[in-house]
Motif scaffolding. Structure first.
Motif, mmCIF file in Angstrom:
data_model
loop_
_atom_site.group_PDB
_atom_site.id
_atom_site.type_symbol
_atom_site.label_atom_id
_atom_site.label_comp_id
_atom_site.label_asym_id
_atom_site.label_seq_id
_atom_site.Cartn_x
_atom_site.Cartn_y
_atom_site.Cartn_z
ATOM 1 N N PHE A 219 0.827 -1.196 0.000
ATOM 2 C CA PHE A 219 0.000 0.000 0.000
ATOM 3 C C PHE A 219 0.863 1.248 0.000
ATOM 4 O O PHE A 219 2.004 1.232 0.459
ATOM 5 C CB PHE A 219 -0.987 0.026 1.170
ATOM 6 C CG PHE A 219 -0.361 -0.065 2.531
ATOM 7 C CD1 PHE A 219 0.037 1.069 3.213
ATOM 8 C CD2 PHE A 219 -0.183 -1.296 3.140
ATOM 9 C CE1 PHE A 219 0.608 0.983 4.472
ATOM 10 C CE2 PHE A 219 0.382 -1.390 4.407
ATOM 11 C CZ PHE A 219 0.771 -0.244 5.074
ATOM 12 N N THR A 220 0.304 2.288 -0.553
ATOM 13 C CA THR A 220 0.950 3.590 -0.588
ATOM 14 C C THR A 220 0.012 4.564 0.090
ATOM 15 O O THR A 220 -0.957 5.028 -0.492
ATOM 16 C CB THR A 220 1.221 4.043 -2.032
ATOM 17 O OG1 THR A 220 2.035 3.093 -2.679
ATOM 18 C CG2 THR A 220 1.906 5.405 -2.069
ATOM 19 N N GLN A 221 0.268 4.820 1.344
ATOM 20 C CA GLN A 221 -0.598 5.712 2.106
ATOM 21 C C GLN A 221 0.177 6.248 3.297
ATOM 22 O O GLN A 221 0.541 5.503 4.197
ATOM 23 C CB GLN A 221 -1.858 4.992 2.570
ATOM 24 C CG GLN A 221 -2.932 5.931 3.096
ATOM 25 C CD GLN A 221 -4.226 5.207 3.390
ATOM 26 O OE1 GLN A 221 -4.203 4.191 4.072
ATOM 27 N NE2 GLN A 221 -5.332 5.715 2.886
ATOM 28 N N ARG A 222 0.427 7.550 3.281
ATOM 29 C CA ARG A 222 1.245 8.155 4.325
ATOM 30 C C ARG A 222 0.604 8.036 5.698
ATOM 31 O O ARG A 222 1.291 7.989 6.719
ATOM 32 C CB ARG A 222 1.499 9.620 3.976
ATOM 33 C CG ARG A 222 2.621 10.252 4.788
ATOM 34 C CD ARG A 222 2.998 11.610 4.269
ATOM 35 N NE ARG A 222 4.126 12.169 4.997
ATOM 36 C CZ ARG A 222 5.397 11.952 4.715
ATOM 37 N NH1 ARG A 222 5.705 11.177 3.692
ATOM 38 N NH2 ARG A 222 6.361 12.497 5.425
ATOM 39 N N GLN A 223 -0.743 7.950 5.731
ATOM 40 C CA GLN A 223 -1.415 7.845 7.020
ATOM 41 C C GLN A 223 -1.229 6.483 7.658
ATOM 42 O O GLN A 223 -1.300 6.355 8.887
ATOM 43 C CB GLN A 223 -2.918 8.139 6.862
ATOM 44 C CG GLN A 223 -3.250 9.572 6.505
ATOM 45 C CD GLN A 223 -3.031 9.897 5.032
ATOM 46 O OE1 GLN A 223 -2.767 9.010 4.222
ATOM 47 N NE2 GLN A 223 -3.140 11.171 4.691
ATOM 48 N N LEU A 224 -1.028 5.433 6.869
ATOM 49 C CA LEU A 224 -0.875 4.090 7.410
ATOM 50 C C LEU A 224 0.578 3.700 7.638
ATOM 51 O O LEU A 224 0.862 2.801 8.431
ATOM 52 C CB LEU A 224 -1.534 3.066 6.485
ATOM 53 C CG LEU A 224 -3.059 3.035 6.493
ATOM 54 C CD1 LEU A 224 -3.565 1.955 5.559
ATOM 55 C CD2 LEU A 224 -3.603 2.802 7.896
ATOM 56 N N ALA A 225 1.496 4.345 6.944
ATOM 57 C CA ALA A 225 2.906 3.990 7.096
ATOM 58 C C ALA A 225 3.381 4.074 8.543
ATOM 59 O O ALA A 225 4.142 3.212 9.000
ATOM 60 C CB ALA A 225 3.770 4.867 6.184
ATOM 61 N N PRO A 226 2.963 5.091 9.330
ATOM 62 C CA PRO A 226 3.412 5.106 10.734
ATOM 63 C C PRO A 226 2.975 3.885 11.526
ATOM 64 O O PRO A 226 3.649 3.505 12.500
ATOM 65 C CB PRO A 226 2.755 6.386 11.282
ATOM 66 C CG PRO A 226 2.581 7.265 10.082
ATOM 67 C CD PRO A 226 2.256 6.337 8.965
ATOM 68 N N VAL A 227 1.853 3.272 11.138
ATOM 69 C CA VAL A 227 1.425 2.042 11.810
ATOM 70 C C VAL A 227 2.439 0.931 11.560
ATOM 71 O O VAL A 227 2.814 0.184 12.481
ATOM 72 C CB VAL A 227 0.022 1.619 11.330
ATOM 73 C CG1 VAL A 227 -0.396 0.307 11.979
ATOM 74 C CG2 VAL A 227 -0.996 2.711 11.634
ATOM 75 N N MET A 228 2.894 0.829 10.319
ATOM 76 C CA MET A 228 3.908 -0.170 9.986
ATOM 77 C C MET A 228 5.214 0.119 10.723
ATOM 78 O O MET A 228 5.846 -0.790 11.281
ATOM 79 C CB MET A 228 4.150 -0.158 8.475
ATOM 80 C CG MET A 228 3.017 -0.723 7.653
ATOM 81 S SD MET A 228 2.972 -2.520 7.719
ATOM 82 C CE MET A 228 4.460 -2.887 6.807
ATOM 83 N N ILE A 229 5.619 1.380 10.735
ATOM 84 C CA ILE A 229 6.865 1.736 11.414
ATOM 85 C C ILE A 229 6.745 1.481 12.907
ATOM 86 O O ILE A 229 7.675 0.982 13.557
ATOM 87 C CB ILE A 229 7.222 3.207 11.121
ATOM 88 C CG1 ILE A 229 7.557 3.370 9.629
ATOM 89 C CG2 ILE A 229 8.397 3.666 11.977
ATOM 90 C CD1 ILE A 229 7.743 4.809 9.196
ATOM 91 N N GLY A 230 5.577 1.800 13.471
ATOM 92 C CA GLY A 230 5.365 1.551 14.886
ATOM 93 C C GLY A 230 5.424 0.071 15.224
ATOM 94 O O GLY A 230 5.979 -0.315 16.269
ATOM 95 N N SER A 231 4.874 -0.767 14.360
ATOM 96 C CA SER A 231 4.951 -2.211 14.576
ATOM 97 C C SER A 231 6.390 -2.700 14.478
ATOM 98 O O SER A 231 6.836 -3.531 15.280
ATOM 99 C CB SER A 231 4.076 -2.934 13.551
ATOM 100 O OG SER A 231 4.176 -4.335 13.694
ATOM 101 N N PRO A 313 8.574 3.186 21.902
ATOM 102 C CA PRO A 313 9.381 2.585 20.836
ATOM 103 C C PRO A 313 9.756 3.504 19.678
ATOM 104 O O PRO A 313 10.870 3.401 19.157
ATOM 105 C CB PRO A 313 8.511 1.420 20.354
ATOM 106 C CG PRO A 313 7.698 1.048 21.545
ATOM 107 C CD PRO A 313 7.419 2.335 22.254
ATOM 108 N N VAL A 314 8.853 4.369 19.229
ATOM 109 C CA VAL A 314 9.173 5.176 18.050
ATOM 110 C C VAL A 314 9.765 6.537 18.417
ATOM 111 O O VAL A 314 10.005 7.355 17.532
ATOM 112 C CB VAL A 314 7.916 5.388 17.165
ATOM 113 C CG1 VAL A 314 7.433 4.064 16.610
ATOM 114 C CG2 VAL A 314 6.814 6.103 17.936
ATOM 115 N N GLU A 315 10.009 6.773 19.697
ATOM 116 C CA GLU A 315 10.523 8.082 20.088
ATOM 117 C C GLU A 315 11.945 8.280 19.568
ATOM 118 O O GLU A 315 12.833 7.451 19.765
ATOM 119 C CB GLU A 315 10.524 8.244 21.606
ATOM 120 C CG GLU A 315 10.993 9.632 22.045
ATOM 121 C CD GLU A 315 11.035 9.794 23.549
ATOM 122 O OE1 GLU A 315 10.948 10.944 24.023
ATOM 123 O OE2 GLU A 315 11.157 8.760 24.260
#
Length: 351
Positions: A219-231, A313-315
């Motif tokens: 997927f290409t969606q800037r709003q969802l990418a942080p969810v992936m990075i957070g995981s 974690p993402v700090e």
């Protein structure tokens, strides 16, 4: 073609209604005195002169002001069309080049059915990345993306890599393939996020077996990418063992990717050198404030390299001491910190 349609098309070339009236009048006459054009178009003769000069510069008419009275002649339409076509063709390379840089990303989701396609897509994402890659991949398939990872590191991309199904104590051959690499003996999803926008996630079984029947999602969606990075940072990065950290960059250096700036500041501070940062961005409280702050980097909060000292974690944050006070600085979308950075320049403090 009727007159209203012709007028609409001329408007698309930037003609005003009065300019259209004057130009069509000249076309009707072929060549005419300014006074005749003014009478037919219902405008002043002075206005005809002014508009005619503009039309002449654009190649639609020619003005014969060497004779008395001055006349205005229409350029043959085929010459006008040829000139417009040539202009459009001259614009094409620049338009295409700019379009390739700023074309909007779609919000599409795609189901990927084949393991080979997943790995090809991951390879393409790494190749196209400008700033940051977070990637987990089985060590058995690392060689399929190794060249692209090495190239990404060479061009300054922050590459955070987890290799799975691998013994952290073994020689995994990761030098130069990442900025920071970790290894984990367990399996985990194969996942990538490139430039905090484009992502792919595939179940472990799909990559392990070509006929597993499992599916990956891209997927290409800037709003969802942080969810992936957070995981990635919350569930897997802490479980893996750090096995490689690249050398710190030479300074001064400018960073658009904030995590890269935090990592480089961390590595340099650990050598005992003092750093100064120039941070461009805005306060996170929404109030008017400085568009740029500058001062000494007195602390970092991060979990990119061991030992971690972030509180979640993402700090990833810099603490900058300026003449106006101390600021905690975060990256794009920061809300916990005092300041949201869009660009960071790091340099050594003067000794």
């Amino acid at each position: 073609m009727d007159d209203p349609t012709l007028s609409r098309l001329l408007r698309e070339f930037g003609f005003s209604d009065k300019e259209i009236d004057i130009y069509l009048t000249v076309l009707d006459h072929g060549e005419a005195k300014a006074s005749v054009v003014a009478d037919d178009a219902g405008v002043s003769k002075r206005y005809v002169y002014s508009v005619s000069e503009d039309l002449a510069e654009r190649g639609f008419v020619s003005v014969n002001d060497h004779s008395v009275p001055t006349t205005i002649r229409a350029v043959p339409p085929e010459e006008v069309v040829d000139a417009l076509t040539d202009t459009a063709e001259q614009m094409r390379p620049a338009l295409e080049s700019r379009y390739s840089r700023v074309a909007p990303q779609s919000d599409e989701f795609e189901v990927i059915k084949a393991r080979v396609t997943v790995l090809k897509r991951i390879t393409a994402l790494i190749r196209e990345t400008d700033e940051e890659v977070t990637l987990s991949v089985p060590h058995d398939h690392l060689s399929e993306v190794a060249d692209e990872l090495r190239d990404a590191v060479d061009r300054g991309v922050l590459v955070l890599l987890v290799v799975t199904g691998a013994d952290p104590g073994a020689d995994l051959g990761l030098d130069g393939l990442a900025t920071v690499a970790r290894a984990w003996e367990e399996s985990m999803p194969t996942m990538i996020t490139a430039d905090r926008t484009r992502s792919i996630v595939a179940p472990p079984e799909m990559i392990a077996r070509s006929n597993s029947g499992e599916r990956a999602i891209a997927f290409t969606q800037r709003q969802l990418a942080p969810v992936m990075i957070g995981s990635f940072f919350g569930n897997y990065w802490p479980m893996a063992q750090e096995v490689y950290v690249a050398d710190a960059h030479d300074l001064p250096e400018t960073y658009d990717d904030f995590r890269q700036a935090v990592l480089q500041a961390t590595l340099h501070l650990r050598t005992g050198r003092e750093l100064v940062a120039t941070v461009r961005g805005q306060p996170t409280d929404g109030d008017d404030g400085p568009g740029e702050i500058e001062g000494q980097v007195v602390a970092v909060r991060q979990g990119l390299v061991e030992p971690a000292n972030n509180s979640f974690p993402v700090e990833a944050a810099l603490v900058v001491e300026t003449g106006a006070g101390r600021y905690s600085v975060g990256g794009d979308g920061a809300f916990v910190e005092d300041y949201e950075a869009s660009e960071v320049v790091l340099d050594f403090a003067e000794e």
